[in-house]
Enzyme design. Sequence first.
Site, PDB file in Angstrom:
ATOM      1  CG  HIS B  14      -0.379   0.436   2.513  1.00 20.32           C
ATOM      2  ND1 HIS B  14      -1.112   1.080   3.477  1.00 20.32           N
ATOM      3  CD2 HIS B  14       0.885   0.308   3.014  1.00 20.32           C
ATOM      4  CE1 HIS B  14      -0.337   1.319   4.526  1.00 20.32           C
ATOM      5  NE2 HIS B  14       0.866   0.867   4.280  1.00 20.32           N
ATOM      6  CB  CYS B  33       3.249   5.870   5.135  1.00 20.62           C
ATOM      7  SG  CYS B  33       3.864   5.230   6.695  1.00 20.62           S
ATOM      8  CG  HIS B  39       5.362   0.971   2.652  1.00 21.98           C
ATOM      9  ND1 HIS B  39       4.672   2.104   2.265  1.00 21.98           N
ATOM     10  CD2 HIS B  39       4.886   0.663   3.882  1.00 21.98           C
ATOM     11  CE1 HIS B  39       3.827   2.463   3.227  1.00 21.98           C
ATOM     12  NE2 HIS B  39       3.932   1.604   4.214  1.00 21.98           N
ATOM     13  CG  HIS B  41       2.665  -2.848   6.669  1.00 24.83           C
ATOM     14  ND1 HIS B  41       3.740  -2.488   7.448  1.00 24.83           N
ATOM     15  CD2 HIS B  41       2.208  -1.693   6.125  1.00 24.83           C
ATOM     16  CE1 HIS B  41       3.907  -1.167   7.376  1.00 24.83           C
ATOM     17  NE2 HIS B  41       3.000  -0.663   6.583  1.00 24.83           N
ATOM     18  CG  ASP B  79      -2.591 -13.292   1.416  1.00 26.68           C
ATOM     19  OD1 ASP B  79      -1.766 -12.613   2.053  1.00 26.68           O
ATOM     20  OD2 ASP B  79      -2.386 -14.472   1.093  1.00 26.68           O
ATOM     21  CG  HIS B  80       0.656 -12.834  -1.436  1.00 29.42           C
ATOM     22  ND1 HIS B  80       0.292 -13.459  -0.267  1.00 29.42           N
ATOM     23  CD2 HIS B  80       1.987 -13.052  -1.571  1.00 29.42           C
ATOM     24  CE1 HIS B  80       1.343 -14.038   0.274  1.00 29.42           C
ATOM     25  NE2 HIS B  80       2.390 -13.794  -0.486  1.00 29.42           N
ATOM     26  CD  GLU B 126       0.310   0.050   8.940  1.00 29.43           C
ATOM     27  OE1 GLU B 126      -0.385   0.442   8.011  1.00 29.43           O
ATOM     28  OE2 GLU B 126       0.965   0.837   9.670  1.00 29.43           O
TER      29      GLU B 126
END
Lengths: 136, 136, 136, 136, 136, 136
Positions: B14, B33, B39, B41, B79-80, B126
């Site tokens: 994100h 950010c 980047h 998480h 996810d991913h 996070e």
Amino acid sequence: MIYLTRRETFNAAHRLFKKEFSDEKNLEIFGKCSNPNWHGHNYELFVTVKGEINQDTGLLINLKQLSEIIRLYITDKIDHKNMNTEVPFMTGKIASTESLAEAIWKELEQPVAACGAVLHCIRLEETENNYVEYYG
Amino acid sequence: MIYLTRRETFNAAHRLFKKEFSDEKNLEIFGKCSNPNWHGHNYELFVTVKGEINQDTGLLINLKQLSEIIRLYITDKIDHKNMNTEVPFMTGKIASTESLAEAIWKELEQPVAACGAVLHCIRLEETENNYVEYYG
Amino acid sequence: MIYLTRRETFNAAHRLFKKEFSDEKNLEIFGKCSNPNWHGHNYELFVTVKGEINQDTGLLINLKQLSEIIRLYITDKIDHKNMNTEVPFMTGKIASTESLAEAIWKELEQPVAACGAVLHCIRLEETENNYVEYYG
Amino acid sequence: MIYLTRRETFNAAHRLFKKEFSDEKNLEIFGKCSNPNWHGHNYELFVTVKGEINQDTGLLINLKQLSEIIRLYITDKIDHKNMNTEVPFMTGKIASTESLAEAIWKELEQPVAACGAVLHCIRLEETENNYVEYYG
Amino acid sequence: MIYLTRRETFNAAHRLFKKEFSDEKNLEIFGKCSNPNWHGHNYELFVTVKGEINQDTGLLINLKQLSEIIRLYITDKIDHKNMNTEVPFMTGKIASTESLAEAIWKELEQPVAACGAVLHCIRLEETENNYVEYYG
Amino acid sequence: MIYLTRRETFNAAHRLFKKEFSDEKNLEIFGKCSNPNWHGHNYELFVTVKGEINQDTGLLINLKQLSEIIRLYITDKIDHKNMNTEVPFMTGKIASTESLAEAIWKELEQPVAACGAVLHCIRLEETENNYVEYYG
């Protein structure tokens, strides 16, 4: 001989793919990790150095100095970055945990030696379920 | 009244930014950010539901069913993935932990109710150092 | 040479005892772990494999494949089971963490080799306070 | 050969300093850890022993006995104590994690051998971000 | 309403005692925690704030600002210090986890409000086995 | 008002089933958790009590006393036991996490009150992925 380990953390985006491979082959080899729109992780990096305890100070090396080396050479360059496109020491490499651990070793070997210790192991945890270790 | 919590994990890329803001303003508000190259998480999602214990089975609801609901409505979709560009329930939203927790609540409220429990809390971690909680 | 570790979890019932021993001797040697009515644990299994990084893919082996091997040979057979009576690879053995780690090694050595890596270590954590490691 | 690890915890106060050094030199070498008014930590101690599995019992050694040895020789003497002034095995030593790990090794080597195992490693975690390992 | 939590850590020495009590009474009430030579802990501090999500930014408040407030008002004053003798906001108080959580609340309530959020909870973990929560 | 939480751990065997149900119905409702040969878990129990800080001692209640109450009433009776057949406070109940949390509440409510605090919450973690909370 004593072994001293420092943990540092960073977050980064990446994708596993090879530009010479077709999309189909990338998907076959790397699965959902090859998503062209990226995904990312919270990485935990454990840097282990070894050497003799300094009899004058009771320390192997200065832990704060080790932490600063890791930040200067690694986390300042990769934290909150895209590992595939923005990180100098990953240029031209596949952004796998294996390659990243190896690359971190190469970045840290000299600076750690300059502090009077020997780099022993890079452990890099990508998720709670998988990590790699590299001993040079 | 009993509270039952299920943990699921997912990884995503994100960036925090708002397209109406200038690059300078995005950087000022969101700091590193806001990196345009993304980047990511490892997120930990804790879904808490509440209700009366079923006297016939000793259970609140079927835990496997709750896990499947979270996977179907949330983790299969995020996810991913890239949270800003690929996740239907985040379209048009700022990809903050706060917004994501609120969006997850909206996705899960109905399916959890259909199982006979009431959604109580979405906790979204996070990093090891920050998380949000949303109670509707 | 790189080392790659995969974590998997399973839950099982067991008791430590030897049928040739009297109840008194079982109690003396194994303490409360010899309870004839069983107790159980959440086990964490860390499987470490080693080898050279594949220069074509940047990977040691496919992590998903490693996970599937562990599930097929180990966790499908022991998860939510009674280790003393239901797990083929524990038949006739004392259900200790030591024996279980050794047995898991024997089950995984061949399938890991068939993937092109070498099994390096089985680490088996029985509680947060004790674990064993077996290197073959 | 099997490796068995037991975790024990203790809390203690300490300061890093050497009485032969000036206050300035202590501060330069040890930083805020040299605070004359003390600070402290929750230590996690991992004691790893090795040997052959006893074919009669399926165990390396009795885990409860190992735990009692660690308590008798180490944690009873250091838990809730001042490491610099009250702990016999730290007398005259700098209260660093390195020195403490080495001192714990010396205390435990004989008692572990008396149980029929060989002391393999002392891992001592001072914070979530740093630990040392000593192999004798 | 959304709840946002930030974790910070610090290490400190302390002892539980009251100068008006005799040594015997201190020992009776506080046990080994009353050791006159101090002991210490790694504390984990979780600060939870609440409020409405800012519709312009998708955030409750700036997380980095919250972290800086906690460092400025709390951890800079207590990290690597003696809680009984060196920490202004603990002067004249018993150095218990309960008192410390209450004191941290008083220090943070105003600065958090100045950021546009409301302080909701101070959770202070002294060891892995005990923690306190204070809601004002 | 302050909230104080104590963590204790125990291991136990159990199965989810109801003797009035057929094997098929038990399997349908409880899945692999209904295995007639048992399985087991490492449980983490968090007991939260609340009350006013004693102005004389700075404490809510004596933490050691709370720990002893939990051991006496709960962990001594369930640790290394079969929850379905050997634990007095689970007799006639389905051995679910929900029922167990409720039963632990009933056992602890009076003894906690006798110490001068009020029982606030029982949190019972069965695995890293699921837990229940009961507030009476």
